[in-house]
Design a protein around this motif. Structure first.
Motif, PDB file in Angstrom:
ATOM      1  N   LEU A   1       0.837  -1.199   0.000  1.00 44.24           N
ATOM      2  CA  LEU A   1       0.000   0.000   0.000  1.00 44.24           C
ATOM      3  C   LEU A   1       0.875   1.253   0.000  1.00 44.24           C
ATOM      4  O   LEU A   1       0.603   2.209  -0.726  1.00 44.24           O
ATOM      5  N   ALA A   2       1.932   1.241   0.802  1.00 46.14           N
ATOM      6  CA  ALA A   2       2.833   2.394   0.860  1.00 46.14           C
ATOM      7  C   ALA A   2       3.459   2.655  -0.506  1.00 46.14           C
ATOM      8  O   ALA A   2       3.558   3.805  -0.949  1.00 46.14           O
ATOM      9  N   VAL A   3       3.871   1.601  -1.191  1.00 44.48           N
ATOM     10  CA  VAL A   3       4.460   1.764  -2.528  1.00 44.48           C
ATOM     11  C   VAL A   3       3.426   2.364  -3.479  1.00 44.48           C
ATOM     12  O   VAL A   3       3.717   3.304  -4.223  1.00 44.48           O
ATOM     13  N   ALA A   4       2.208   1.845  -3.439  1.00 41.13           N
ATOM     14  CA  ALA A   4       1.162   2.352  -4.344  1.00 41.13           C
ATOM     15  C   ALA A   4       0.837   3.811  -4.044  1.00 41.13           C
ATOM     16  O   ALA A   4       0.680   4.623  -4.959  1.00 41.13           O
ATOM     17  N   LEU A   5       0.748   4.157  -2.775  1.00 43.55           N
ATOM     18  CA  LEU A   5       0.433   5.538  -2.412  1.00 43.55           C
ATOM     19  C   LEU A   5       1.536   6.508  -2.821  1.00 43.55           C
ATOM     20  O   LEU A   5       1.266   7.663  -3.134  1.00 43.55           O
ATOM     21  N   ARG A   6       2.787   6.046  -2.798  1.00 39.23           N
ATOM     22  CA  ARG A   6       3.909   6.917  -3.164  1.00 39.23           C
ATOM     23  C   ARG A   6       4.094   7.048  -4.675  1.00 39.23           C
ATOM     24  O   ARG A   6       4.856   7.886  -5.139  1.00 39.23           O
ATOM     25  N   THR A   7       3.410   6.203  -5.429  1.00 40.27           N
ATOM     26  CA  THR A   7       3.561   6.238  -6.884  1.00 40.27           C
ATOM     27  C   THR A   7       2.650   7.311  -7.459  1.00 40.27           C
ATOM     28  O   THR A   7       1.447   7.320  -7.221  1.00 40.27           O
ATOM     29  N   SER A   8       3.225   8.213  -8.192  1.00 43.04           N
ATOM     30  CA  SER A   8       2.471   9.311  -8.805  1.00 43.04           C
ATOM     31  C   SER A   8       1.474   8.770  -9.821  1.00 43.04           C
ATOM     32  O   SER A   8       1.801   7.846 -10.587  1.00 43.04           O
ATOM     33  N   PRO A   9       0.277   9.352  -9.864  1.00 42.94           N
ATOM     34  CA  PRO A   9      -0.684   8.946 -10.894  1.00 42.94           C
ATOM     35  C   PRO A   9      -0.157   9.156 -12.315  1.00 42.94           C
ATOM     36  O   PRO A   9      -0.653   8.542 -13.249  1.00 42.94           O
ATOM     37  N   LYS A  10       0.862   9.974 -12.466  1.00 44.48           N
ATOM     38  CA  LYS A  10       1.456  10.215 -13.784  1.00 44.48           C
ATOM     39  C   LYS A  10       2.521   9.177 -14.143  1.00 44.48           C
ATOM     40  O   LYS A  10       2.978   9.126 -15.285  1.00 44.48           O
ATOM     41  N   SER A  11       2.915   8.373 -13.175  1.00 46.52           N
ATOM     42  CA  SER A  11       3.942   7.364 -13.411  1.00 46.52           C
ATOM     43  C   SER A  11       3.400   6.230 -14.279  1.00 46.52           C
ATOM     44  O   SER A  11       2.253   5.809 -14.114  1.00 46.52           O
ATOM     45  N   PRO A  12       4.242   5.696 -15.152  1.00 46.78           N
ATOM     46  CA  PRO A  12       3.799   4.546 -15.949  1.00 46.78           C
ATOM     47  C   PRO A  12       3.546   3.298 -15.082  1.00 46.78           C
ATOM     48  O   PRO A  12       2.867   2.374 -15.511  1.00 46.78           O
ATOM     49  N   ASP A  13       4.061   3.302 -13.855  1.00 46.47           N
ATOM     50  CA  ASP A  13       3.898   2.159 -12.958  1.00 46.47           C
ATOM     51  C   ASP A  13       2.674   2.278 -12.045  1.00 46.47           C
ATOM     52  O   ASP A  13       2.405   1.380 -11.259  1.00 46.47           O
ATOM     53  N   TYR A  14       1.959   3.384 -12.134  1.00 48.04           N
ATOM     54  CA  TYR A  14       0.857   3.665 -11.208  1.00 48.04           C
ATOM     55  C   TYR A  14      -0.176   2.527 -11.156  1.00 48.04           C
ATOM     56  O   TYR A  14      -0.458   1.988 -10.090  1.00 48.04           O
ATOM     57  N   GLU A  15      -0.726   2.165 -12.286  1.00 45.93           N
ATOM     58  CA  GLU A  15      -1.747   1.109 -12.314  1.00 45.93           C
ATOM     59  C   GLU A  15      -1.174  -0.219 -11.834  1.00 45.93           C
ATOM     60  O   GLU A  15      -1.834  -0.963 -11.104  1.00 45.93           O
ATOM     61  N   ALA A  16       0.052  -0.515 -12.237  1.00 48.09           N
ATOM     62  CA  ALA A  16       0.674  -1.782 -11.830  1.00 48.09           C
ATOM     63  C   ALA A  16       0.849  -1.851 -10.316  1.00 48.09           C
ATOM     64  O   ALA A  16       0.629  -2.912  -9.704  1.00 48.09           O
ATOM     65  N   GLU A  17       1.230  -0.746  -9.695  1.00 50.49           N
ATOM     66  CA  GLU A  17       1.416  -0.747  -8.238  1.00 50.49           C
ATOM     67  C   GLU A  17       0.089  -0.943  -7.517  1.00 50.49           C
ATOM     68  O   GLU A  17       0.015  -1.672  -6.529  1.00 50.49           O
ATOM     69  N   TRP A  18      -0.980  -0.285  -7.998  1.00 48.12           N
ATOM     70  CA  TRP A  18      -2.290  -0.478  -7.371  1.00 48.12           C
ATOM     71  C   TRP A  18      -2.819  -1.886  -7.613  1.00 48.12           C
ATOM     72  O   TRP A  18      -3.402  -2.501  -6.724  1.00 48.12           O
ATOM     73  N   ASN A  19      -2.581  -2.421  -8.795  1.00 46.12           N
ATOM     74  CA  ASN A  19      -2.984  -3.805  -9.054  1.00 46.12           C
ATOM     75  C   ASN A  19      -2.214  -4.779  -8.176  1.00 46.12           C
ATOM     76  O   ASN A  19      -2.769  -5.774  -7.713  1.00 46.12           O
ATOM     77  N   SER A  20      -0.951  -4.489  -7.939  1.00 45.49           N
ATOM     78  CA  SER A  20      -0.149  -5.329  -7.050  1.00 45.49           C
ATOM     79  C   SER A  20      -0.705  -5.291  -5.629  1.00 45.49           C
ATOM     80  O   SER A  20      -0.837  -6.327  -4.970  1.00 45.49           O
ATOM     81  N   PHE A  21      -1.046  -4.101  -5.144  1.00 45.72           N
ATOM     82  CA  PHE A  21      -1.656  -3.970  -3.818  1.00 45.72           C
ATOM     83  C   PHE A  21      -2.941  -4.797  -3.737  1.00 45.72           C
ATOM     84  O   PHE A  21      -3.153  -5.555  -2.796  1.00 45.72           O
ATOM     85  N   LEU A  22      -3.803  -4.646  -4.734  1.00 41.82           N
ATOM     86  CA  LEU A  22      -5.078  -5.368  -4.711  1.00 41.82           C
ATOM     87  C   LEU A  22      -4.867  -6.876  -4.807  1.00 41.82           C
ATOM     88  O   LEU A  22      -5.574  -7.651  -4.163  1.00 41.82           O
ATOM     89  N   THR A  23      -3.866  -7.306  -5.557  1.00 37.62           N
ATOM     90  CA  THR A  23      -3.561  -8.735  -5.668  1.00 37.62           C
ATOM     91  C   THR A  23      -3.112  -9.302  -4.325  1.00 37.62           C
ATOM     92  O   THR A  23      -3.560 -10.380  -3.913  1.00 37.62           O
ATOM     93  N   VAL A  24      -2.241  -8.574  -3.622  1.00 44.48           N
ATOM     94  CA  VAL A  24      -1.769  -9.022  -2.310  1.00 44.48           C
ATOM     95  C   VAL A  24      -2.936  -9.046  -1.311  1.00 44.48           C
ATOM     96  O   VAL A  24      -3.071  -9.993  -0.527  1.00 44.48           O
ATOM     97  N   LEU A  25      -3.777  -8.031  -1.356  1.00 42.25           N
ATOM     98  CA  LEU A  25      -4.939  -7.968  -0.460  1.00 42.25           C
ATOM     99  C   LEU A  25      -5.893  -9.139  -0.715  1.00 42.25           C
ATOM    100  O   LEU A  25      -6.331  -9.817   0.217  1.00 42.25           O
ATOM    101  N   GLU A  26      -6.187  -9.402  -1.978  1.00 40.41           N
ATOM    102  CA  GLU A  26      -7.097 -10.494  -2.323  1.00 40.41           C
ATOM    103  C   GLU A  26      -6.497 -11.855  -1.995  1.00 40.41           C
ATOM    104  O   GLU A  26      -7.206 -12.757  -1.531  1.00 40.41           O
ATOM    105  N   ALA A  27      -5.198 -12.020  -2.195  1.00 41.36           N
ATOM    106  CA  ALA A  27      -4.538 -13.283  -1.852  1.00 41.36           C
ATOM    107  C   ALA A  27      -4.618 -13.532  -0.350  1.00 41.36           C
ATOM    108  O   ALA A  27      -4.847 -14.671   0.087  1.00 41.36           O
ATOM    109  N   HIS A  28      -4.445 -12.489   0.438  1.00 37.48           N
ATOM    110  CA  HIS A  28      -4.560 -12.619   1.893  1.00 37.48           C
ATOM    111  C   HIS A  28      -5.972 -13.076   2.260  1.00 37.48           C
ATOM    112  O   HIS A  28      -6.141 -13.993   3.069  1.00 37.48           O
TER     113      HIS A  28
END
Length: 161
Positions: free
Chosen positions: A78-105
Motif C-alpha cells: 500500500l505504501a508503494v502504491a500511495l507513493r507512486t504518482s498517478p502520472k507514473s507509468p507504474d501507477y496502475e501496476a502498483e495499485w494492481n499489485s496492492f489489490l492482488t496481495v490484499l485479495e490473496a490474503h
C-alpha cells in the motif's frame, strides 16, 4: 451472523471495492472516492482481525503469525502504491499489485482460518458472539469521523516515507 460469515462478507466487500478502484479512471474524483472507501474498509478490516478475530483464534498460533506477516506485506505494498504518482507509468501496476496481495490474503485466510484448525474449537454461540462484536466494531468505525481522519493520516504518512 457468525464470525466466519462476517469475515467472509467483509473480504467480499474489499474485493468489490478493489474492482471499483481498478475500473475508475485515474485522476478522477470517482477514483479518489473508491480509494478513500477502500482505505477505510481496509483499516477497519485489519482492526477487527487484529483486535477480535485473531485473539479468538490464538490457539492457531502459526497461522495467526502468518496472517500478521501478510498484514505487514499488504501495508508495505500500500505504501508503494500511495507513493507512486498517478502520472507514473507504474501507477496502475502498483495499485494492481496492492489489490492482488490484499485479495490473496483474503483467499488464504478463508482457506486456513475459516474455520481454523484444531485445537481452536469455538461453539456456535461463541462464533455468534464474536460475529456480533466484529459487526458492531465495523459499524462504529465506519461512522467515526476520528477513524476517517486516522485513515487519511496513515495514508499521508505512507505517502511521505
Amino acid at each position: 451472523m457468525n464470525a466466519y460469515d462476517v469475515l467472509k462478507d467483509h473480504h467480499n466487500l474489499l474485493r468489490k471495492l478493489g474492482g471499483r478502484l481498478r475500473e475508475a479512471p485515474v485522476g478522477t474524483m470517482e477514483r479518489q472516492q473508491c480509494l478513500d472507501d477502500l482505505l477505510l474498509e481496509f483499516d477497519i478490516h485489519m482492526r477487527i482481525e487484529d483486535d477480535l478475530y485473531y485473539p479468538a483464534m490464538a490457539a492457531a498460533t502459526k497461522l495467526i503469525a502468518i496472517a500478521h506477516a501478510e498484514h505487514r506485506q499488504i501495508y508495505d505494498q500500500l505504501a508503494v502504491a500511495l507513493r507512486t504518482s498517478p502520472k507514473s507509468p507504474d501507477y496502475e501496476a502498483e495499485w494492481n499489485s496492492f489489490l492482488t496481495v490484499l485479495e490473496a490474503h483474503a483467499d488464504e485466510e478463508e482457506r486456513d482460518l475459516v474455520p481454523p484448525p484444531a485445537p481452536v474449537d469455538l461453539s456456535p454461540e461463541e462464533l455468534d458472539r464474536l460475529g456480533r462484536e466484529m459487526a458492531e466494531r465495523m459499524r462504529q468505525l465506519r461512522s467515526s469521523t476520528l477513524q476517517r481522519l486516522h485513515v487519511k493520516g496513515r495514508a499521508a504518512l505512507l505517502r511521505a516515507f
